[in-house]
Design a protein around this motif. Structure first.
Motif, PDB file in Angstrom:
ATOM      1  N   ALA A 197      -1.370  -1.197   2.291  1.00 39.99           N
ATOM      2  CA  ALA A 197      -0.462  -0.474   1.323  1.00 39.99           C
ATOM      3  C   ALA A 197      -0.020   0.490   2.522  1.00 39.99           C
ATOM      4  CB  ALA A 197      -1.229  -0.290  -0.345  1.00 39.99           C
ATOM      5  N   ILE A 198       1.670   0.051   2.852  1.00 37.71           N
ATOM      6  CA  ILE A 198       2.085   0.769   3.357  1.00 37.71           C
ATOM      7  C   ILE A 198       3.691   1.806   2.462  1.00 37.71           C
ATOM      8  CG2 ILE A 198       3.625   1.258   5.965  1.00 37.71           C
ATOM      9  CD1 ILE A 198       0.416   0.234   6.290  1.00 37.71           C
ATOM     10  N   ARG A 199       3.464   2.661   2.822  1.00 40.28           N
ATOM     11  CA  ARG A 199       4.520   3.365   1.860  1.00 40.28           C
ATOM     12  C   ARG A 199       6.335   2.860   2.784  1.00 40.28           C
ATOM     13  NH1 ARG A 199       3.680   8.363   0.248  1.00 40.28           N
ATOM     14  NH2 ARG A 199       2.622   9.189   1.615  1.00 40.28           N
ATOM     15  N   THR A 200       6.744   1.742   1.589  1.00 39.34           N
ATOM     16  CA  THR A 200       8.243   1.249   2.034  1.00 39.34           C
ATOM     17  C   THR A 200       8.166   0.562   0.987  1.00 39.34           C
ATOM     18  OG1 THR A 200       7.481  -1.414   2.829  1.00 39.34           O
ATOM     19  CG2 THR A 200       7.423   0.388   4.233  1.00 39.34           C
ATOM     20  N   PRO A 201       9.701   0.187   1.069  1.00 37.83           N
ATOM     21  CA  PRO A 201      10.501   0.211  -0.882  1.00 37.83           C
ATOM     22  C   PRO A 201       9.664  -1.515  -0.818  1.00 37.83           C
ATOM     23  CG  PRO A 201      11.951   0.458   1.685  1.00 37.83           C
ATOM     24  CD  PRO A 201      11.088   0.491   1.975  1.00 37.83           C
ATOM     25  N   ILE A 202       9.342  -2.288  -0.105  1.00 36.26           N
ATOM     26  CA  ILE A 202       8.455  -3.449  -1.260  1.00 36.26           C
ATOM     27  C   ILE A 202       7.558  -3.329  -1.849  1.00 36.26           C
ATOM     28  CG2 ILE A 202       7.122  -3.597   0.502  1.00 36.26           C
ATOM     29  CD1 ILE A 202       7.461  -7.048   0.882  1.00 36.26           C
ATOM     30  N   ASN A 203       6.312  -2.358  -1.871  1.00 35.21           N
ATOM     31  CA  ASN A 203       6.067  -2.121  -3.001  1.00 35.21           C
ATOM     32  C   ASN A 203       6.005  -0.355  -3.381  1.00 35.21           C
ATOM     33  OD1 ASN A 203       5.433  -0.336  -0.345  1.00 35.21           O
ATOM     34  ND2 ASN A 203       3.478  -1.236  -0.710  1.00 35.21           N
ATOM     35  N   LYS A 204       7.451   0.317  -3.279  1.00 34.68           N
ATOM     36  CA  LYS A 204       7.382   1.409  -4.595  1.00 34.68           C
ATOM     37  C   LYS A 204       6.380   1.787  -5.181  1.00 34.68           C
ATOM     38  CE  LYS A 204      10.424   5.283  -4.720  1.00 34.68           C
ATOM     39  NZ  LYS A 204      11.818   5.681  -5.368  1.00 34.68           N
ATOM     40  N   SER A 250      -6.007 -11.031  14.456  1.00 33.23           N
ATOM     41  CA  SER A 250      -5.680 -10.789  13.571  1.00 33.23           C
ATOM     42  C   SER A 250      -5.944  -8.565  13.057  1.00 33.23           C
ATOM     43  CB  SER A 250      -5.496 -11.232  11.762  1.00 33.23           C
ATOM     44  OG  SER A 250      -4.545 -12.450  11.873  1.00 33.23           O
ATOM     45  N   ILE A 251      -5.169  -7.864  13.487  1.00 32.07           N
ATOM     46  CA  ILE A 251      -5.004  -7.015  13.053  1.00 32.07           C
ATOM     47  C   ILE A 251      -5.347  -6.192  11.776  1.00 32.07           C
ATOM     48  CG2 ILE A 251      -5.822  -4.177  14.206  1.00 32.07           C
ATOM     49  CD1 ILE A 251      -4.677  -5.491  16.750  1.00 32.07           C
ATOM     50  N   PHE A 252      -6.099  -5.681  11.025  1.00 31.21           N
ATOM     51  CA  PHE A 252      -5.911  -5.218   9.854  1.00 31.21           C
ATOM     52  C   PHE A 252      -5.886  -4.007   9.772  1.00 31.21           C
ATOM     53  CE2 PHE A 252      -6.633  -8.325   6.942  1.00 31.21           C
ATOM     54  CZ  PHE A 252      -7.388  -9.209   8.174  1.00 31.21           C
ATOM     55  N   VAL A 253      -4.500  -3.036  10.067  1.00 34.80           N
ATOM     56  CA  VAL A 253      -4.221  -1.642   9.650  1.00 34.80           C
ATOM     57  C   VAL A 253      -3.575  -1.245   7.986  1.00 34.80           C
ATOM     58  CG1 VAL A 253      -2.491   0.110  10.498  1.00 34.80           C
ATOM     59  CG2 VAL A 253      -2.882  -2.037  11.937  1.00 34.80           C
ATOM     60  N   ASP A 254      -5.677  -0.793   7.398  1.00 32.14           N
ATOM     61  CA  ASP A 254      -5.258  -1.328   5.701  1.00 32.14           C
ATOM     62  C   ASP A 254      -6.368  -0.319   5.488  1.00 32.14           C
ATOM     63  OD1 ASP A 254      -8.034  -1.961   6.389  1.00 32.14           O
ATOM     64  OD2 ASP A 254      -7.519  -3.699   5.105  1.00 32.14           O
TER      65      ASP A 254
END
Ligand code: NAD
Length: 267
Positions: A197-204, A250-254
């Motif tokens: 979960a990255i702070r962006t508009p897609i998941n506000k 695949s590198i997971f940044v999570d």
């Protein structure tokens, strides 16, 4: 990582906002000339371009819908005309069209697969063709070219009510690995980044209020939301010769989202 991408030319799809913006700025800060690709707001793309210009490299802004074959081809030919070649593609553009599975329309399915998966195919194909046409330049990079696919933890974690999105990300995993297998001997490297979960508009919806952010922390063992810079740093490393032996992974940044946090205290 300053100057680790000096002299390299990068296209970042969907980079007028969110993760793409973060990656574009990180690549520019590392010395790359960049293309800000957008499909919607030109003003937002130009804002990112003006931020990126401060790092001193060339910055182009190109409108193209990644799911449209002609527009993708035009984006690559404009880039090659203006910058000479493409060394790095960041396949980032993506979106969600959510619905319970039994109510999901074919339009919702096709839109997400068209942009998230077919879009990555179309851009990667153009990039590979350009890498092969140009040939290797050891003064620029040990690799013939690098592709980074923006996947998601949902290439692994099933996601009910988002089956189109999860299917697109699962598809990206084998698209990426199959390209890696086929072109490794040509010195093309392709890898995925899987954000949590990255702070962006897609998941506000998931971070926009203190309550929702608090609830989100149940899914993140490291107890913080990701920021676009977290992804930007990994993208710079994956695009640079620092990661020259990394291919098809695949590198997971999570923050540990894929660690099944529900099982922390015995499940
Ligand atoms: P975002 O909505 O800010 O960014 C998506 C970008 O893609 C936007 O700039 C949008 O204009 C662009 N785009 C959409 N359709 C396009 C098209 N047809 N052609 C070109 N560009 C198009 O959201 P984001 O979170 O920055 O998402 C970027 C990528 O990261 C997506 O692939 C998304 O699936 C992935 N991702 C995000 C998260 C997260 O938590 N934010 C988690 C996992 C994966």
């Amino acid at each position: 990582m300053e100057n680790s991408l000096k002299g390299q030319k990068a296209i970042i799809t969907g980079s007028s906002s969110g993760i793409g913006k973060g990656v574009a700025l990180s690549l520019a800060a590392a010395g790359a000339d960049i293309v800000i690709n957008y499909a919607g707001s030109k003003e937002k793309a130009e804002e990112v371009a003006s931020l990126a210009s401060q790092f001193g490299g060339k910055v182009l802004v190109i409108k193209a819908d990644v799911s449209d074959e002609t527009e993708v081809k035009e984006m690559f030919s404009k880039t090659i005309q203006e910058l000479g070649t493409v060394d790095i593609l960041v396949n980032n553009a993506g979106l969600q069209k959510d619905a319970p599975f039994h109510e999901m329309t074919l339009d919702q399915w096709n839109k997400v697969i068209g942009i998230n998966l077919t879009g990555q195919f179309l851009c990667a194909r153009e990039a590979v063709n350009e890498f092969l046409r140009r040939g290797i330049n050891p003064h620029i990079s040990k690799a013939l070219g690098k592709i980074i696919c923006m996947s998601s933890v949902h290439q692994e974690i099933p996601w009910s009510e988002h089956v189109n999105y999860a299917a697109s990300k699962g598809g990206i995993m084998l698209l990426m690995k199959s390209i890696a297998q086929g072109y490794a001997a040509k010195k093309i490297r392709i890898n995925s980044i899987c954000p949590g979960a990255i702070r962006t508009p897609i998941n506000k919806d998931a971070w926009g209020t203190p309550d929702s952010l608090n609830k989100l922390m149940n899914l993140i063992p490291y107890k913080r939301i990701g920021e676009i810079e977290d992804i930007g740093k990994v993208a710079v490393w994956l695009a640079s010769d620092q990661s020259d032996h990394i291919n098809g992974t695949s590198i997971f940044v999570d923050g540990g989202m894929t660690l099944y946090p529900g099982f922390t205290t015995n499940g």
